[in-house]
Design an enzyme around this catalytic site. Sequence first.
Site, short mmCIF file in Angstrom:
data_model
loop_
_atom_site.label_atom_id
_atom_site.label_comp_id
_atom_site.label_asym_id
_atom_site.label_seq_id
_atom_site.Cartn_x
_atom_site.Cartn_y
_atom_site.Cartn_z
N LYS A 81 0.85 -1.21 0.00
CA LYS A 81 0.00 0.00 0.00
C LYS A 81 0.88 1.25 0.00
O LYS A 81 1.92 1.28 0.67
CB LYS A 81 -0.90 -0.04 1.24
CG LYS A 81 -1.93 1.08 1.31
CD LYS A 81 -2.85 0.87 2.51
CE LYS A 81 -3.90 1.96 2.67
NZ LYS A 81 -4.76 1.75 3.83
N SER A 156 -9.69 1.82 3.07
CA SER A 156 -8.82 2.54 2.18
C SER A 156 -7.80 1.68 1.42
O SER A 156 -7.22 2.14 0.46
CB SER A 156 -8.08 3.63 2.96
OG SER A 156 -7.22 3.04 3.91
N SER A 180 -9.71 -0.51 7.30
CA SER A 180 -9.21 -0.41 5.93
C SER A 180 -8.55 -1.65 5.35
O SER A 180 -8.24 -1.67 4.16
CB SER A 180 -8.24 0.75 5.81
OG SER A 180 -8.99 1.93 5.68
N1 GLN Z 1 -13.02 4.28 6.68
C1 GLN Z 1 -12.30 4.65 7.86
C2 GLN Z 1 -11.86 6.07 7.77
O1 GLN Z 1 -12.12 6.67 6.79
C3 GLN Z 1 -11.14 3.73 8.09
C4 GLN Z 1 -9.97 4.06 7.28
C5 GLN Z 1 -8.77 3.22 7.63
O2 GLN Z 1 -8.87 2.20 8.29
N2 GLN Z 1 -7.62 3.71 7.19
O3 GLN Z 1 -11.29 6.62 8.65
#
Ligand code: GLN
Length: 487
Positions: A81, A156, A180
Amino acid sequence: MNTAIDKMSALSLAAAIRNGEIKVREACAYSIQKIREEDPKIHAFLTVSEEEAMKTAELVQARIDAGEVRSPLAGVPIAVKDNICTKDMRTTCASRILENFRPAYDADAVERLRAADLILIGKTNMDEFAMGSTTETSYFGATRNPAAPDHVPGGSSGGSCAAVAAGMVPLALGSDTGGSIRQPSAYCGVTGIKPTYGAVSRYGLIAYGSSLDQIGPVAGNVQDCAALLEILTGKDERDSTSVALSHTAFSASAQRGVEGMRIGLPEACFGEGLHPDIRESIYHAADLLRSAGAAVEPFKLDLVDYSIPAYYIIACAEASSNLERFDGVKYGYRSESYTDLQDMYCRTRSEGFGPEVRRRIMLGSFVLSSGYYDAYYLKALRVKARIREEFTRAFSEYDLILSPAAPDTAPLLGSSLKDPLKMYLSDIFTVSANLCGIPGISVPVGTDQRGLPIGMQILGDCFREEQIFSAAGTCERLLEAEGRAVG
Ligand code: GLN
């Protein structure tokens, strides 16, 4: 292109490399070719490091030929990532502000991959600074879901999960601050785990919410996921929150059964708002675990509804502080025209960050500002402590907790960002694990009527990854035996 590699798991590819049936070079060439074919449709990758990968492949092959096999996954290609630092390789966080950032060092997790002789193929797309649930907030454009290209892959870590789901790489690294890894794994039909907080070093992970962030593996099946996590965990002096786990036999655990395990299904996670196909698939998986000798029963888990507000306050507060360093001086993008220093900061950050990141920085600065700190931030910390107590109570009764990974299957591209609050609410099942620091996996357990994958989340108490892997492996084996399509 060696088509024998098609559909091979990471572990079987590594075995074929060890016994000389497949060369490391062929494995990498296969991934690169597959990326060329598939990625114009999917857009999972932001950078493909073809030359470096092919060079490393030769070095790794030479070691294997000399009888030096550094890990059970030696020679296997992997994607990382793009918020995880890779030395001299572009690391953008999918943001304009880091568009041309090349770190001077590798993240601890990447050092471990290299030491285990995995081959880094490239960097994957994500929501900007990992803020989002769909991979649509990327400055470089959205990723598509390989199971249904007009749908999002989740986020994400959408790029990592889509890359594995499309067979471009057998393995990837993601990061999980509030779901995410687990949510995009569910949407794409792959397996991903967020380990216990501290199990994998955060050194070199570009911070979003430092008290919540964890790096973790994404794979095509439970066994591969376990093998990769074994490589990633370990104490790192450069991250003061890093811990040495004492129970790390994840691969062996993934082959074990669940006889005698006590598993709870929180009633609050199966109520209104849950897609009926998801409920049905998870109840079915629960039945399978029962048939394998686990005691599975519904129970009351309170405070679930408060996890979203607490999470978004804490995550945004930490993000507003972590993202202060991107000011046009030390890293990346700087605005071209400005009048003085203050104006330079202001223009750089306004132009460099996208709307979702700006929204969160503002929200975070607000909840930390004097006069509001007690009312919001401090209260959120108290709620977090109460949620942790609630989970501690649950884990005194149950070894594991089953829930959906998300209330719905993957939404259509372009349908989520219009209503950010609704998007935030869809993180309801995943954020508690980050608030509590506990590990959680998502495993594919079926598809909805349209063929979109469904993921089941299995949570355990801190350092209980082994039990999670046993339950996940059992589900996978029993579903496979039934011949069910699971993504
Ligand atoms: N969807 C969550 C957020 O927007 C989690 C994102 C993540 O785990 N990086 O914060």
